[in-house]
Scaffold this motif. Structure first.
Motif, short mmCIF file in Angstrom:
data_model
loop_
_atom_site.label_atom_id
_atom_site.label_comp_id
_atom_site.label_asym_id
_atom_site.label_seq_id
_atom_site.Cartn_x
_atom_site.Cartn_y
_atom_site.Cartn_z
N ASN A 219 0.81 -1.23 0.00
CA ASN A 219 0.00 0.00 0.00
C ASN A 219 0.84 1.27 0.00
N GLY A 220 2.17 1.12 -0.04
CA GLY A 220 3.04 2.28 -0.17
C GLY A 220 3.28 3.06 1.10
N LYS A 221 2.84 2.56 2.26
CA LYS A 221 3.01 3.28 3.52
C LYS A 221 4.35 2.95 4.17
N THR A 222 4.85 3.97 4.92
CA THR A 222 6.06 3.75 5.70
C THR A 222 5.74 4.01 7.17
N TYR A 223 6.13 3.04 8.03
CA TYR A 223 5.89 3.16 9.47
C TYR A 223 7.23 3.43 10.15
N VAL A 224 7.28 4.57 10.90
CA VAL A 224 8.50 4.97 11.60
C VAL A 224 8.32 4.71 13.09
N MET A 225 9.32 4.02 13.70
CA MET A 225 9.22 3.63 15.09
C MET A 225 9.92 4.65 16.00
N GLU A 226 9.37 4.84 17.25
CA GLU A 226 9.96 5.71 18.26
C GLU A 226 10.19 4.89 19.52
N TYR A 227 11.39 5.01 20.10
CA TYR A 227 11.75 4.22 21.28
C TYR A 227 12.10 5.14 22.45
N ASP A 228 11.95 4.63 23.68
CA ASP A 228 12.40 5.40 24.84
C ASP A 228 13.88 5.12 25.08
N LYS A 229 14.44 5.70 26.17
CA LYS A 229 15.88 5.57 26.43
C LYS A 229 16.28 4.13 26.75
N ASN A 230 15.30 3.34 27.13
CA ASN A 230 15.59 1.94 27.43
C ASN A 230 15.47 1.02 26.21
N GLY A 231 15.11 1.61 25.11
CA GLY A 231 14.99 0.83 23.89
C GLY A 231 13.64 0.18 23.69
#
Length: 258
Positions: A219-231
């Motif tokens: 579907n052409g979408k890109t998912y960007v992940m966000e992590y905390d300081k602990n990973g």
């Protein structure tokens, strides 16, 4: 075997009614009445002719009435040769005596394993045998009982309980849904889906090994992940919305999209 054995008659003697020339395969006996006045039944017999003389010979033949047919000469080692083999033959009136030599030779050969048993007349016990030694010969009833409820090669077998194999059985490739599958079939089916998934997405990772982004090629979408300081993953973006992830010790507790 039974076709090779001769009829057993005790202490019977007679004489030849006609001369048996060298090579003769038929002849006649002067009498077939034993010492009890009973006539010999038609059967196979072995006789010794001219016993104790230089013309002594064992012969095997079929008797019908007084007629002798299918004459074979039998050597002292038991070798059978068609026809009378004594060079001089045997004169009319020559003394003949029944002997069990051929029978004894065949029986000894059977016990030594040199002569097969007769498959048309198998041995049998007079009553169910008490089998206790591993080397006892079992009868059909014992084998039938022992094999009852055992798995058959060409039958539908039902197994209950926990069955273990000391060696892995060979299983054909499954063709229907209710058949067992082999490990190779299972792996092939799984790898088809995995390889298709690899072709449908592109994954980018951070230096620490966490997934930075996933691009969906369908579907052409890109998912960007966000992590905390602990990973731990705390959110991801799909270009339009942000989904917040709540985790405890790395386990997903909730997901809120805004």
């Amino acid at each position: 075997m039974s076709t090779k054995l001769t009829k057993v008659i005790a202490n019977f003697e007679t004489s030849l009614a006609t001369k048996l020339a060298n090579g003769a395969t038929s002849g006649a006996l002067a009498s077939i009445t034993d010492k009890n006045g009973v006539s010999l039944p038609s059967a196979k017999y072995c006789m010794i002719i001219d016993r104790g003389t230089g013309d002594e010979e064992h012969i095997l033949f079929d008797l019908s009435g007084t007629a002798m047919v299918n004459i074979f000469s039998v050597s002292r080692q038991g070798v059978q040769t068609a026809g009378v083999q004594n060079v001089n033959g045997h004169r009319a009136g020559a003394k003949c005596y029944l002997t069990d030599f051929v029978n004894l030779k065949i029986i000894v050969d059977m016990l030594n394993g040199d002569e097969p048993f007769d498959g048309t007349k198998p041995f049998k016990y007079d009553s169910p045998p008490a089998l206790s030694d591993p080397r006892h010969i079992p009868d059909k009833a014992y084998i039938d009982t022992s094999l009852a409820n055992k798995a058959e090669l060409a039958a539908n077998n039902v197994f209950t309980g926990q069955n273990s194999f000391t060696q892995s059985p060979t299983i054909p490739n499954a063709a229907t849904a209710n058949q067992p599958v082999t490990l190779s079939q299972l792996m092939a089916a799984a790898l088809v889906g995995i390889s298709a998934g690899f072709e449908n997405v592109e994954i980018v990772r951070n230096f620490d090994g966490n997934v930075r982004s996933i691009h969906d090629n369908i579907n052409g979408k890109t998912y960007v992940m966000e992590y905390d300081k602990n990973g731990y993953l705390v959110a991801f973006y799909d270009g339009a919305t942000r989904s917040k992830i709540t985790t405890v010790d790395g386990r997903l507790i909730s997901k809120v999209t805004n």
